[in-house]
Design a protein around this motif. Structure first.
Motif, PDB file in Angstrom:
ATOM      1  N   SER A  57      73.681  71.679 -15.353  1.00  0.00           N
ATOM      2  CA  SER A  57      73.941  73.231 -14.736  1.00  0.00           C
ATOM      3  C   SER A  57      75.104  73.708 -15.300  1.00  0.00           C
ATOM      4  CB  SER A  57      73.574  73.334 -13.437  1.00  0.00           C
ATOM      5  OG  SER A  57      72.078  72.773 -13.122  1.00  0.00           O
ATOM      6  N   ASP A 169      67.358  76.311 -17.265  1.00  0.00           N
ATOM      7  CA  ASP A 169      67.761  75.106 -16.375  1.00  0.00           C
ATOM      8  C   ASP A 169      66.563  74.848 -15.220  1.00  0.00           C
ATOM      9  OD1 ASP A 169      69.104  73.506 -15.039  1.00  0.00           O
ATOM     10  OD2 ASP A 169      70.555  74.917 -14.109  1.00  0.00           O
ATOM     11  N   GLU A 170      65.883  73.708 -15.787  1.00  0.00           N
ATOM     12  CA  GLU A 170      64.648  73.351 -15.050  1.00  0.00           C
ATOM     13  C   GLU A 170      63.959  74.355 -14.549  1.00  0.00           C
ATOM     14  OE1 GLU A 170      65.739  70.209 -12.266  1.00  0.00           O
ATOM     15  OE2 GLU A 170      67.545  70.074 -12.441  1.00  0.00           O
TER      16      GLU A 170
END
Ligand SMILES: Nc1ncnc2c1ncn2[C@@H]1O[C@H](COP(=O)(O)OP(=O)(O)OP(=O)(O)O)[C@@H](O)[C@H]1O
Ligand SMILES: [Mg+2]
Length: 264
Positions: A57, A169-170
């Motif tokens: 991240s 991000d995810e």
């Protein structure tokens, strides 16, 4: 206006050059990323994998321009990143939709901000809501949507700004397994149409093998690049193909090495 003029403009090249990041922890500067260098080609979908806390991240936030690196730099089509920019769209795990706006208004928000005329905004909204299969839900509010639908709105909203780079991000991390596979198929289909440059963080090795042109495996914290896999599979992938499983097994072995070392 012809449909072609509404099509996204494709991707930009991202160069990550010797990026270091340190955070203060208990008054001491602690490294989170060490010497990360990576080039993402225009139109490439690159997946980042690695143990929790390895700096995925952090790296994405540096590329987005939300965080400055302690050392090194990021270039987009040769221009150094000094902050966020409209050519870089982000889709993160939590659904960051405006709850007081409808689905269509959420998607329209960015184009409207640029001062684009209303008729063209409507065309863009229609195109991206069609693309994510939500046209019939255009007048609903986020509270009326499922998690997968909200995440599809977030993707449509990011694409409506016509970024050349999408940082994810995810994005499917909170979804159930079936919805997640449908979303992966949809993203893969959108990518075949739009050819954005996508950097996609995930914990799912299967997701990475399904989506990526290349998979980057990072070490445990402080994060470095451990290995880069080029996924030589057809554009439309079969999760049950033996070659798919072979990539999955090889990458799993490498990720496990790092996770095991975290636990020791
Ligand atoms: N704002 C911050 N201040 C201090 N430390 C931070 C900050 N942001 C991240 N870190 C630290 O940097 C390291 C990397 O964090 P990061 O969130 O990038 O990891 P990650 O790979 O995304 O993990 P996960 O898979 O759990 O999301 C961690 O040790 C984390 O504690
Ligand atoms: Mg993270």
């Amino acid at each position: 206006m012809s449909p072609a003029s509404l099509v996204g403009t494709g991707g930009a090249r991202v160069q990550i050059e010797g990026v270091h990041k340190e955070f203060p922890v208990d008054g001491r500067s602690t490294p989170a990323l060490v010497g990360v260098s990576l080039e993402v080609s225009a139109g490439e979908l690159l997946c980042l994998l690695g143990p929790s806390g390895c700096g995925k991240s952090t790296l994405l936030n540096i590329v987005a321009g939300f965080l400055p690196p302690t050392g090194g730099r990021v270039l987009v089509d040769g221009t150094p990143v000094t902050g966020p920019g409209p050519e870089r769209g982000v889709v993160f795990q939590e659904y960051v939709l405006f709850p007081w706006l409808t689905v269509a208004q959420n998607v329209e928000f960015g184009p409207r901000l640029t001062g684009m005329e209303a008729a063209r905004c409507r065309e863009i909204v229609a195109r991206y809501l069609d693309m994510v299969g939500l046209r019939e839900h255009a007048t609903k509010f986020p509270v009326q949507l499922s998690g997968g639908m909200k995440q599809r709105v977030a993707i449509a909203r990011a694409l409506a700004n016509n970024p050349s780079i999408v940082l994810m991000d995810e994005p499917f991390g909170a979804l159930d397994a079936q919805t997640r596979e449908v979303m992966q198929e949809e993203l893969s289909r959108i990518q075949r149409l739009e050819h954005k440059t996508i950097v996609f963080v995930t914990h799912s090795i299967r997701e990475a093998v399904y989506l990526a042109d290349r998979v980057v495996v990072m070490t445990r914290s402080p994060g470095r690049i451990k290995e880069v896999f080029t996924i030589k599979l057809p554009e439309v992938r079969d999760r049950f193909a033996p070659e798919f499983t072979r990539y999955e097994a090889a990458i799993t072995r490498l990720v496990k090495e790092e996770v095991a070392m975290v636990r020791e």
